[in-house]
Design a protein around this motif. Structure first.
Motif, mmCIF file in Angstrom:
data_model
loop_
_atom_site.group_PDB
_atom_site.id
_atom_site.type_symbol
_atom_site.label_atom_id
_atom_site.label_comp_id
_atom_site.label_asym_id
_atom_site.label_seq_id
_atom_site.Cartn_x
_atom_site.Cartn_y
_atom_site.Cartn_z
ATOM 1 N N ALA A 55 -7.061 16.888 -2.293
ATOM 2 C CA ALA A 55 -7.379 15.482 -2.548
ATOM 3 C C ALA A 55 -8.738 15.348 -3.222
ATOM 4 O O ALA A 55 -8.915 14.544 -4.159
ATOM 5 C CB ALA A 55 -7.357 14.697 -1.229
ATOM 6 N N LEU A 56 -9.722 16.139 -2.778
ATOM 7 C CA LEU A 56 -11.041 16.080 -3.408
ATOM 8 C C LEU A 56 -10.999 16.576 -4.849
ATOM 9 O O LEU A 56 -11.707 16.051 -5.717
ATOM 10 C CB LEU A 56 -12.032 16.916 -2.597
ATOM 11 N N THR A 57 -10.174 17.582 -5.109
ATOM 12 C CA THR A 57 -10.030 18.074 -6.484
ATOM 13 C C THR A 57 -9.507 16.978 -7.405
ATOM 14 O O THR A 57 -9.992 16.802 -8.543
ATOM 15 C CB THR A 57 -9.089 19.287 -6.508
ATOM 16 N N GLN A 58 -8.525 16.221 -6.933
ATOM 17 C CA GLN A 58 -7.998 15.125 -7.737
ATOM 18 C C GLN A 58 -9.025 13.997 -7.891
ATOM 19 O O GLN A 58 -9.049 13.310 -8.915
ATOM 20 C CB GLN A 58 -6.711 14.588 -7.109
ATOM 21 N N LYS A 59 -9.869 13.803 -6.878
ATOM 22 C CA LYS A 59 -10.926 12.807 -6.994
ATOM 23 C C LYS A 59 -11.907 13.185 -8.098
ATOM 24 O O LYS A 59 -12.348 12.320 -8.875
ATOM 25 C CB LYS A 59 -11.668 12.694 -5.653
ATOM 26 N N VAL A 60 -12.244 14.467 -8.186
ATOM 27 C CA VAL A 60 -13.127 14.925 -9.263
ATOM 28 C C VAL A 60 -12.480 14.682 -10.618
ATOM 29 O O VAL A 60 -13.127 14.195 -11.563
ATOM 30 C CB VAL A 60 -13.459 16.418 -9.071
ATOM 31 N N ALA A 61 -11.182 14.998 -10.744
ATOM 32 C CA ALA A 61 -10.478 14.760 -12.006
ATOM 33 C C ALA A 61 -10.459 13.275 -12.350
ATOM 34 O O ALA A 61 -10.644 12.883 -13.514
ATOM 35 C CB ALA A 61 -9.054 15.309 -11.913
ATOM 36 N N GLU A 62 -10.242 12.432 -11.336
ATOM 37 C CA GLU A 62 -10.237 10.981 -11.564
ATOM 38 C C GLU A 62 -11.569 10.502 -12.125
ATOM 39 O O GLU A 62 -11.612 9.748 -13.116
ATOM 40 C CB GLU A 62 -9.932 10.275 -10.245
ATOM 41 N N LEU A 63 -12.670 10.923 -11.515
ATOM 42 C CA LEU A 63 -13.988 10.466 -11.954
ATOM 43 C C LEU A 63 -14.341 11.001 -13.334
ATOM 44 O O LEU A 63 -15.012 10.312 -14.116
ATOM 45 C CB LEU A 63 -15.048 10.889 -10.937
ATOM 46 N N ARG A 64 -13.904 12.202 -13.652
ATOM 47 C CA ARG A 64 -14.190 12.741 -14.985
ATOM 48 C C ARG A 64 -13.432 11.968 -16.059
ATOM 49 O O ARG A 64 -13.975 11.734 -17.150
ATOM 50 C CB ARG A 64 -13.830 14.220 -15.024
ATOM 51 N N ARG A 133 -17.401 21.373 -3.536
ATOM 52 C CA ARG A 133 -17.914 22.706 -3.200
ATOM 53 C C ARG A 133 -18.468 22.736 -1.785
ATOM 54 O O ARG A 133 -18.282 23.707 -1.042
ATOM 55 C CB ARG A 133 -18.983 23.119 -4.211
ATOM 56 N N GLY A 134 -19.182 21.664 -1.406
ATOM 57 C CA GLY A 134 -19.707 21.603 -0.051
ATOM 58 C C GLY A 134 -18.607 21.532 0.991
ATOM 59 O O GLY A 134 -18.681 22.205 2.037
ATOM 60 N N GLN A 135 -17.574 20.737 0.733
ATOM 61 C CA GLN A 135 -16.452 20.646 1.662
ATOM 62 C C GLN A 135 -15.699 21.977 1.734
ATOM 63 O O GLN A 135 -15.183 22.347 2.796
ATOM 64 C CB GLN A 135 -15.501 19.533 1.220
ATOM 65 N N SER A 136 -15.641 22.699 0.618
ATOM 66 C CA SER A 136 -15.013 24.021 0.636
ATOM 67 C C SER A 136 -15.793 24.972 1.537
ATOM 68 O O SER A 136 -15.204 25.727 2.326
ATOM 69 C CB SER A 136 -14.928 24.586 -0.786
#
Length: 427
Positions: A55-64, A133-136
């Motif tokens: 979910a966080l990965t998709q959030k990063v893609a959304e913001l980019r 990265r921090g959550q990972s």
């Protein structure tokens, strides 16, 4: 003839092929976690398929994607219209001013606002990437905690089972003395009670291990708890306190907080752009159908007038500045918290290392020797059963305490490794 030859000679080959296919199908259907899973492999699985990280990965893609879109000019407006059409006939050549018109307009936001908004969205995307990265790293720490807890429970069960065997020796010694009329039945009952009560400790430890394995399955997004390797993992050596504090500035969660501060500071500049007017440029073309009348062309510039900023622009700027200060305070607070955590964890690590070494070298061997001497004295009639059970309990307590020190030492090392996390962790 060809059919008979094929039927007789091909059947064994077909059976062999079917058997081979069945074996391959069984192997392909066997889950990957059926074999004992190593911690390193479990960490790779967690980073790859944990749904929270997905979910966080998709959030990063959304913001980019948003960072690209927000920096673009708004869409131009196309206008089509009929001007001065008579209602009695709707004839476009009845009156001189009846015409069809087409217009195009484009709005330009305040000077520099789009660039700042794109920059702000890019910083927010970077903050989201650092958060990922921090959550990972936090997920890896959580996995290591559950893993070490499960290993501790496993070894603690083995320790308690060994203690059951030792308690059985005490029971046999008490029975021997009782049968020779040198001991009492109460000593036998106390020894049996001490032995049987260990079953409750084993049940509790097994329940804790099952809970830890269930947490590991949740982290790895597996349908069933996996079978894990029983040996203690070799974790990365922890950094020194000086190294840990020096690396805090690159800790992903702290970088994310710093990026949020930069985003809020850019937000102040965006808010200040509202003091400048927005400009809309428009062009209209009109087709006049009255005989002899010319066509028409209109052009204009429309400006917003931010001339009363007290209740709008001033308030927006003040709110943006408060948000920037809030983000800065949060960053400072998080930096202080991580610094305190690093110092406390390092102090705990050093203390646990000394305690584990002292227990291995002195305390546990001394407790075992004391129990052996007490048991021998009891067999010779020079000690009572209460003393034997007490020294026996001390051996178990020191053995379990040693396991706790080993577990907590590894947990402290894992936490220091998390605090010193640098660079990217690919999910």
């Amino acid at each position: 003839m060809y059919t008979n030859i094929l039927g007789r000679s091909a059947r064994p080959a077909l059976r062999g092929n079917r058997l081979l296919a069945g074996v391959l199908l069984f192997l392909s259907a066997t889950p990957a976690w059926a074999a004992p899973l190593s911690l390193q492999s479990a960490e790779a699985i967690a980073l790859r398929q944990n749904p929270g990280l997905g979910a966080l990965t998709q959030k990063v893609a959304e913001l980019r994607h948003q960072a690209v879109a927000v920096a673009q000019l708004p869409d131009p407006h196309l206008a089509l219209g009929v001007v001065n059409a008579p209602l009695n006939s709707f004839s476009m050549n009845q009156q001189q001013m009846s015409m069809l018109s087409v217009g195009l307009s484009q709005t330009f936001p305040s000077f520099g606002k789009l660039g700042l908004e794109g920059q702000q969205a890019g910083v927010e995307a970077q903050a989201a990437a650092d958060t990922l990265r921090g959550q990972s790293a936090e997920l890896v720490l959580l996995l290591r905690r559950a893993w070490l807890q499960a290993l501790y429970a496993e070894d603690a069960v083995a320790t308690v089972r060994h203690q059951e065997e030792v308690q059985a020796e005490s029971v046999q010694a008490a029975l021997a003395l009782y049968r020779s009329a040198q001991g009492s039945q109460a000593d036998v009952l106390r020894a049996q009670l001490a032995r049987d009560s260990l079953a409750n400790d084993i049940s509790k430890l097994q329940a804790e291990e099952a809970s830890d394995l269930a947490q590991i399955a949740q982290i790895l997004n597996l349908p069933e708890p996996p079978s894990i390797e029983k040996q203690w993992p070799d974790l990365p050596p922890p950094p020194t306190l000086v190294e840990a504090e020096a690396r805090l500035s690159g800790q992903p969660l702290l970088r994310a907080a710093q990026a949020q501060t930069r985003s809020a500071q850019i937000g102040v500049q965006v808010a200040k752009r509202s003091y400048w007017p927005e400009i809309t440029v428009s062009v209209d073309y009109g087709q006049d159908f009255y005989p002899g009348s010319p066509n028409w062309l209109s052009a204009g510039v429309n400006l917003s007038l931010p001339i009363f900023p007290g209740d709008r622009q001033d308030q927006d700027v003040a709110a943006a500045r408060a948000k920037a200060l809030q983000a800065q305070y949060r960053y400072d607070d998080q930096h202080l918290a991580l610094t305190q955590q690093a110092r406390a964890t390092f102090a705990r690590y050093e203390a646990l290392k000394a305690q584990l070494e002292r227990t291995d070298r002195h305390l546990l061997p001394t407790a075992r020797n004391a129990f052996s001497a007490t048991l021998a004295a009891y067999s010779g009639g020079r000690a009572d059963m209460s003393t034997v059970l007490r020294t026996q309990k001390e051996v178990l307590d020191y053995a379990l305490t040693r396991l706790q020190y080993r577990r907590d030492l590894a947990l402290s090392a894992a936490e220091l490794d998390f605090l010193a996390t640098q660079g990217e962790m690919q999910p």
